[in-house]
Design a protein around this motif. Structure first.
Motif, PDB file in Angstrom:
ATOM      1  N   GLU A 125      28.311  11.154  92.815  1.00 12.72           N
ATOM      2  CA  GLU A 125      27.713  11.523  91.528  1.00 12.72           C
ATOM      3  C   GLU A 125      26.237  11.875  91.673  1.00 12.72           C
ATOM      4  N   ALA A 126      25.516  11.112  92.477  1.00 17.12           N
ATOM      5  CA  ALA A 126      24.084  11.371  92.662  1.00 17.12           C
ATOM      6  C   ALA A 126      23.840  12.702  93.364  1.00 17.12           C
ATOM      7  N   ALA A 165      31.122  17.112  94.159  1.00 15.13           N
ATOM      8  CA  ALA A 165      30.913  16.474  95.465  1.00 15.13           C
ATOM      9  C   ALA A 165      31.921  17.073  96.434  1.00 15.13           C
ATOM     10  N   TYR A 166      31.435  17.498  97.595  1.00 14.65           N
ATOM     11  CA  TYR A 166      32.286  18.112  98.607  1.00 14.65           C
ATOM     12  C   TYR A 166      32.005  17.399  99.922  1.00 14.65           C
ATOM     13  N   ASN A 188      28.285  18.908 100.651  1.00 13.53           N
ATOM     14  CA  ASN A 188      27.035  18.221 100.362  1.00 13.53           C
ATOM     15  C   ASN A 188      27.063  16.756 100.803  1.00 13.53           C
ATOM     16  N   ILE A 189      28.171  16.337 101.394  1.00 18.91           N
ATOM     17  CA  ILE A 189      28.325  14.973 101.907  1.00 18.91           C
ATOM     18  C   ILE A 189      29.127  15.030 103.199  1.00 18.91           C
ATOM     19  N   ILE A 190      28.719  14.220 104.178  1.00 15.89           N
ATOM     20  CA  ILE A 190      29.572  13.999 105.345  1.00 15.89           C
ATOM     21  C   ILE A 190      29.932  12.526 105.391  1.00 15.89           C
ATOM     22  N   THR A 191      31.054  12.243 106.042  1.00 15.15           N
ATOM     23  CA  THR A 191      31.506  10.869 106.194  1.00 15.15           C
ATOM     24  C   THR A 191      31.778  10.603 107.671  1.00 15.15           C
ATOM     25  N   LEU A 192      31.520   9.363 108.051  1.00 11.69           N
ATOM     26  CA  LEU A 192      31.696   8.945 109.440  1.00 11.69           C
ATOM     27  C   LEU A 192      32.375   7.581 109.474  1.00 11.69           C
ATOM     28  N   GLY A 193      33.122   7.348 110.555  1.00  5.20           N
ATOM     29  CA  GLY A 193      33.810   6.077 110.742  1.00  5.20           C
ATOM     30  C   GLY A 193      33.100   5.187 111.731  1.00  5.20           C
TER      31      GLY A 193
END
Length: 145
Positions: free
Chosen positions: A48-49, A78-79, A99-104
């Motif tokens: 959201e931010a 958000a993508y 606009n966002i990445i995710t990591l494990g």
């Protein structure tokens, strides 16, 4: 850039190391937590931010990066992309305007994570004849459904 960062409780130490790394690259970082075992809640908050353009980009962490990616992608605007190698980290920005990445934290070593974050943050999306219409398609779908 202003970067929003969050995680589940299992990725806390990993996230803290990555925050220091992001700051060392010259970016401003806001830590969204999380002590909440329901990682979706922090992913929603970061999504959201970022979607509201309060932050330029976001970085989320959980065990695999998959759960926070799925949750963040439920936020309109958000993508999020789970990135596993430098090429995908760059393409998340360059081809897909994520606009966002995710990591494990349980599947991506700390040194690789830093390379992925740096590669992603160094890129700037530019609308092109090849990628632009593809990004338009999912942005327009989201807007009408």
């Amino acid at each position: 850039m202003k970067i929003a960062v969050g995680c589940d409780p299992n990725a806390q130490a990993y996230k803290e190391e990555m925050i220091e790394f992001i700051k060392s690259l010259g970016h401003e970082v806001e830590d969204f937590g999380s002590d909440d075992p329901i990682y979706a809640n922090v992913a929603f908050a970061v999504g959201e931010a970022v979607a509201a353009k309060k932050y330029d980009r976001g970085v989320l962490f959980c065990g695999t990066g998959i759960g926070v990616m799925v949750a963040a992608n439920k936020v309109k605007g958000a993508y999020a992309a789970n990135v596993l190698n430098v090429y995908s980290a760059k393409r998340a920005c360059l081809s897909n305007n994520c606009n966002i990445i995710t990591l494990g934290s349980q599947v991506t070593g700390n040194m690789l994570a830093k390379e992925l974050i740096q590669a992603y943050l160094e890129c700037t999306y530019e609308y092109t004849e090849r990628s632009g219409p593809k990004v338009d398609a999912y942005v327009n779908y989201e807007a009408t459904h």
